[in-house]
Design an enzyme around this catalytic site. Structure first.
Site, PDB file in Angstrom:
ATOM      1  N   GLU A 131      -2.127  -4.352 -16.365  1.00  0.00           N
ATOM      2  CA  GLU A 131      -0.944  -4.818 -15.643  1.00  0.00           C
ATOM      3  C   GLU A 131      -1.221  -6.194 -15.038  1.00  0.00           C
ATOM      4  O   GLU A 131      -2.011  -6.319 -14.101  1.00  0.00           O
ATOM      5  CB  GLU A 131      -0.587  -3.819 -14.539  1.00  0.00           C
ATOM      6  CG  GLU A 131       0.560  -4.253 -13.639  1.00  0.00           C
ATOM      7  CD  GLU A 131       0.721  -3.350 -12.422  1.00  0.00           C
ATOM      8  OE1 GLU A 131       1.153  -3.857 -11.376  1.00  0.00           O
ATOM      9  OE2 GLU A 131       0.400  -2.147 -12.518  1.00  0.00           O
ATOM     10  N   LYS A 142       5.898   4.920  -9.270  1.00  0.00           N
ATOM     11  CA  LYS A 142       4.636   4.430  -8.713  1.00  0.00           C
ATOM     12  C   LYS A 142       4.596   4.770  -7.225  1.00  0.00           C
ATOM     13  O   LYS A 142       5.440   4.314  -6.455  1.00  0.00           O
ATOM     14  CB  LYS A 142       4.553   2.913  -8.923  1.00  0.00           C
ATOM     15  CG  LYS A 142       3.446   2.210  -8.156  1.00  0.00           C
ATOM     16  CD  LYS A 142       3.537   0.713  -8.400  1.00  0.00           C
ATOM     17  CE  LYS A 142       2.656  -0.070  -7.452  1.00  0.00           C
ATOM     18  NZ  LYS A 142       2.716  -1.520  -7.714  1.00  0.00           N
TER      19      LYS A 142
END
Length: 214
Positions: free
Chosen positions: A43, A133
């Protein structure tokens, strides 16, 4: 690789490397060190200068599905679109922006908005998030996953923030589908010790595998 394949690969590995760096060169070195350690999800956060260029170069370099390249710290649909056009295969946000989720669903790109409360998790799920998340994870620790999955057993949760080699197994046992690790994984970059990042990645993945096998 379609969205379901992207999500499957991230879940299979269980670890997403959250790459924050002072410049593009450092970001590349961190990403390469994580990849050597077996990390499937990379990421690149949009706090990295020229993040879209880093994403584009990684997407060009790794074309055979070795890794899944995502964009992090995406606060709005405009940034998400830039990331997707640059080659991002999933989008991660610190909070829920409904228009960002809509854009990702429009282009069938996996979206992982951030949440902390039951209410926020439900809102993210209703908006169409693929994974929620849990951020910042260090505020409550692994017990927050178990607490959320009590009333919401269907929630697909991935904590970020406060995830370390030592507690990664606890997060997985609590019900996390994967974990996101930043400084606890990539800290070696501060001193130029990229081999340390690779070693840490291997340790993370081993602990995740052991937690799943128990």
């Amino acid at each position: 690789m379609n969205k379901e394949q992207v999500l499957s690969k991230i879940k299979e590995c269980g670890l997403v490397a959250v790459v924050r760096a002072d410049n593009a060169e450092q970001a590349f070195k961190i990403a390469d060190a994580c990849i050597k350690g077996g990390v499937a999800g990379i990421e690149i956060t949009f706090t990295v200068p020229g993040a879209e260029n880093v994403i584009r170069e990684l997407a060009t370099k790794y074309t055979n599905g070795e890794i899944i390249i995502g964009a992090g710290t995406v606060l709005d649909p405009e940034t998400a679109r830039v990331a997707i056009l640059s080659g991002a295969q999933y989008i991660v946000s610190p909070c829920l922006n409904v228009e960002t989720v809509k854009l990702c669903n429009r282009y069938q790109v996996a979206c992982m908005p951030g949440a902390m409360t039951i209410k926020e998790v439900v809102e993210a799920m209703e908006a169409g998030a693929d994974v929620v998340k849990i951020f910042p994870g260090e505020l409550f620790g692994p017990k927050i996953i178990k607490a959320i999955k009590g009333p919401l057993p269907q929630a697909v949760l991935m904590p970020t923030g406060g995830v370390t080699v030592d507690n990664a197994a606890e997060w997985i046992k609590a019900g996390a589908v994967a974990v996101g690790a930043g400084g606890a994984l990539t800290g070696g970059a501060a001193t130029g010790d990229y081999d340390k990042i690779t070693e840490t990645a291997i340790a993370f993945i081993n602990n995740i595998k052991q937690a799943r096998n128990k």
